[in-house]
Design a protein around this motif. Structure first.
Motif, PDB file in Angstrom:
ATOM      1  N   UNK A  75      37.615  44.418  34.054  1.00 36.09           N
ATOM      2  CA  UNK A  75      37.762  42.976  33.822  1.00 36.09           C
ATOM      3  C   UNK A  75      37.237  42.191  35.018  1.00 36.09           C
ATOM      4  N   UNK A  76      37.576  42.624  36.223  1.00 32.82           N
ATOM      5  CA  UNK A  76      37.129  41.907  37.424  1.00 32.82           C
ATOM      6  C   UNK A  76      35.615  41.935  37.537  1.00 32.82           C
ATOM      7  N   UNK A  77      35.003  43.079  37.277  1.00 27.34           N
ATOM      8  CA  UNK A  77      33.542  43.158  37.348  1.00 27.34           C
ATOM      9  C   UNK A  77      32.887  42.249  36.311  1.00 27.34           C
ATOM     10  N   UNK A  78      33.477  42.161  35.150  1.00 29.52           N
ATOM     11  CA  UNK A  78      32.953  41.269  34.115  1.00 29.52           C
ATOM     12  C   UNK A  78      33.071  39.804  34.563  1.00 29.52           C
ATOM     13  N   UNK A  79      34.200  39.450  35.164  1.00 22.32           N
ATOM     14  CA  UNK A  79      34.381  38.085  35.664  1.00 22.32           C
ATOM     15  C   UNK A  79      33.410  37.772  36.794  1.00 22.32           C
ATOM     16  N   UNK A  80      33.150  38.756  37.637  1.00 25.01           N
ATOM     17  CA  UNK A  80      32.256  38.553  38.778  1.00 25.01           C
ATOM     18  C   UNK A  80      30.825  38.268  38.338  1.00 25.01           C
ATOM     19  N   UNK A 129      31.600  26.575  42.522  1.00 25.07           N
ATOM     20  CA  UNK A 129      32.518  26.187  41.446  1.00 25.07           C
ATOM     21  C   UNK A 129      32.858  27.379  40.549  1.00 25.07           C
ATOM     22  N   UNK A 130      31.919  28.278  40.356  1.00 24.19           N
ATOM     23  CA  UNK A 130      32.207  29.482  39.569  1.00 24.19           C
ATOM     24  C   UNK A 130      33.137  30.418  40.337  1.00 24.19           C
ATOM     25  N   UNK A 131      32.930  30.501  41.647  1.00 23.24           N
ATOM     26  CA  UNK A 131      33.811  31.338  42.469  1.00 23.24           C
ATOM     27  C   UNK A 131      35.241  30.804  42.424  1.00 23.24           C
ATOM     28  N   UNK A 132      35.405  29.487  42.488  1.00 20.60           N
ATOM     29  CA  UNK A 132      36.744  28.907  42.454  1.00 20.60           C
ATOM     30  C   UNK A 132      37.439  29.232  41.140  1.00 20.60           C
ATOM     31  N   UNK A 133      36.697  29.206  40.065  1.00 15.68           N
ATOM     32  CA  UNK A 133      37.261  29.556  38.765  1.00 15.68           C
ATOM     33  C   UNK A 133      37.662  31.031  38.742  1.00 15.68           C
ATOM     34  N   UNK A 134      36.812  31.886  39.302  1.00 20.02           N
ATOM     35  CA  UNK A 134      37.111  33.316  39.414  1.00 20.02           C
ATOM     36  C   UNK A 134      38.402  33.521  40.217  1.00 20.02           C
ATOM     37  N   UNK A 135      38.509  32.830  41.356  1.00 17.18           N
ATOM     38  CA  UNK A 135      39.696  32.959  42.207  1.00 17.18           C
ATOM     39  C   UNK A 135      40.948  32.468  41.475  1.00 17.18           C
ATOM     40  N   UNK A 136      40.816  31.382  40.717  1.00 16.48           N
ATOM     41  CA  UNK A 136      41.955  30.873  39.948  1.00 16.48           C
ATOM     42  C   UNK A 136      42.388  31.879  38.876  1.00 16.48           C
ATOM     43  N   UNK A 137      41.415  32.491  38.220  1.00 13.15           N
ATOM     44  CA  UNK A 137      41.727  33.487  37.192  1.00 13.15           C
ATOM     45  C   UNK A 137      42.450  34.676  37.816  1.00 13.15           C
ATOM     46  N   UNK A 138      41.948  35.135  38.953  1.00 18.64           N
ATOM     47  CA  UNK A 138      42.596  36.256  39.636  1.00 18.64           C
ATOM     48  C   UNK A 138      44.003  35.874  40.077  1.00 18.64           C
ATOM     49  N   UNK A 139      44.180  34.655  40.548  1.00 15.33           N
ATOM     50  CA  UNK A 139      45.513  34.195  40.942  1.00 15.33           C
ATOM     51  C   UNK A 139      46.465  34.210  39.743  1.00 15.33           C
ATOM     52  N   UNK A 140      45.971  33.796  38.590  1.00 16.40           N
ATOM     53  CA  UNK A 140      46.799  33.815  37.372  1.00 16.40           C
ATOM     54  C   UNK A 140      47.182  35.249  37.009  1.00 16.40           C
ATOM     55  N   UNK A 141      46.249  36.169  37.124  1.00 16.64           N
ATOM     56  CA  UNK A 141      46.542  37.574  36.822  1.00 16.64           C
ATOM     57  C   UNK A 141      47.599  38.106  37.781  1.00 16.64           C
ATOM     58  N   UNK A 142      47.446  37.805  39.076  1.00 13.58           N
ATOM     59  CA  UNK A 142      48.421  38.254  40.081  1.00 13.58           C
ATOM     60  C   UNK A 142      49.802  37.668  39.790  1.00 13.58           C
ATOM     61  N   UNK A 143      49.847  36.384  39.488  1.00 11.43           N
ATOM     62  CA  UNK A 143      51.136  35.722  39.224  1.00 11.43           C
ATOM     63  C   UNK A 143      51.833  36.314  38.016  1.00 11.43           C
ATOM     64  N   UNK A 144      51.085  36.500  36.933  1.00  8.22           N
ATOM     65  CA  UNK A 144      51.681  37.076  35.731  1.00  8.22           C
ATOM     66  C   UNK A 144      52.043  38.550  35.947  1.00  8.22           C
ATOM     67  N   UNK A 145      51.271  39.254  36.755  1.00  6.74           N
ATOM     68  CA  UNK A 145      51.598  40.651  37.062  1.00  6.74           C
ATOM     69  C   UNK A 145      52.974  40.715  37.706  1.00  6.74           C
ATOM     70  N   UNK A 146      53.202  39.847  38.672  1.00  8.10           N
ATOM     71  CA  UNK A 146      54.491  39.812  39.367  1.00  8.10           C
ATOM     72  C   UNK A 146      55.602  39.348  38.419  1.00  8.10           C
ATOM     73  N   UNK A 147      55.313  38.364  37.598  1.00 10.32           N
ATOM     74  CA  UNK A 147      56.302  37.837  36.647  1.00 10.32           C
ATOM     75  C   UNK A 147      56.710  38.896  35.627  1.00 10.32           C
ATOM     76  N   UNK A 148      55.819  39.833  35.375  1.00  7.61           N
ATOM     77  CA  UNK A 148      56.098  40.923  34.432  1.00  7.61           C
ATOM     78  C   UNK A 148      56.648  42.166  35.129  1.00  7.61           C
ATOM     79  N   UNK A 149      57.233  41.945  36.298  1.00  9.23           N
ATOM     80  CA  UNK A 149      57.860  43.016  37.079  1.00  9.23           C
ATOM     81  C   UNK A 149      56.894  44.064  37.577  1.00  9.23           C
ATOM     82  N   UNK A 150      55.679  43.617  37.937  1.00  9.56           N
ATOM     83  CA  UNK A 150      54.734  44.536  38.570  1.00  9.56           C
ATOM     84  C   UNK A 150      55.320  45.056  39.860  1.00  9.56           C
ATOM     85  N   UNK A 151      55.222  46.337  40.080  1.00  5.14           N
ATOM     86  CA  UNK A 151      55.823  46.960  41.277  1.00  5.14           C
ATOM     87  C   UNK A 151      54.770  47.230  42.325  1.00  5.14           C
TER      88      UNK A 151
END
Length: 121
Positions: free
Chosen positions: A87-92, A99-121
């Motif tokens: 997924x990351x390679x596809x986004x890259x 502006x595209x990099x900022x969108x990429x970083x925002x998407x990754x931040x969302x993935x990280x946040x939801x990972x933690x919210x879903x009890x990622x260890x």
């Protein structure tokens, strides 16, 4: 014109993060918080310095992902990392300017946040 994440992108980030965690807390299959945060940390460094000044660092994310995948596979923790890498390679592929990099970083931040919210260890 600035880009921003769409509702569909946020929905994807949430579903994808759930997939990365797995239903079995004892599974070695899940992507760990350390694995995802290490990569996110590298993206943040690029973001802080500016994409235009750090394009070389952005390009180096690909080999870093490959190395992390091999390491995860050796530790028998690799199957969800492979999905993360794909997924990351596809986004890259869509990142060619700030502006595209900022969108990429925002998407990754969302993935990280939801990972933690879903009890990622």
């Amino acid at each position: 014109m600035t880009l921003c994440l769409t509702d569909e992108a946020v929905f994807f980030a949430e579903k994808f993060s759930k997939h990365l965690v797995t239903d079995n807390p004892n599974s070695k299959d899940a992507l760990t918080t350390n694995q995802i945060r290490n990569f996110f940390g590298e993206v943040r460094k690029i973001q802080m310095g500016g994409f235009e000044k750090n394009k070389g660092s952005f390009v180096m994310l690909k080999p870093r992902l490959a190395f992390a995948k091999v390491r995860a596979m050796k530790e028998a923790k690799g199957s969800r990392f492979v999905d993360f890498e794909q997924v990351i390679l596809e986004l890259m592929k869509n990142v060619s300017e700030e502006k595209h990099f900022q969108n990429f970083a925002d998407m990754l931040e969302a993935i990280v946040a939801f990972h933690r919210a879903n009890n990622g260890k």
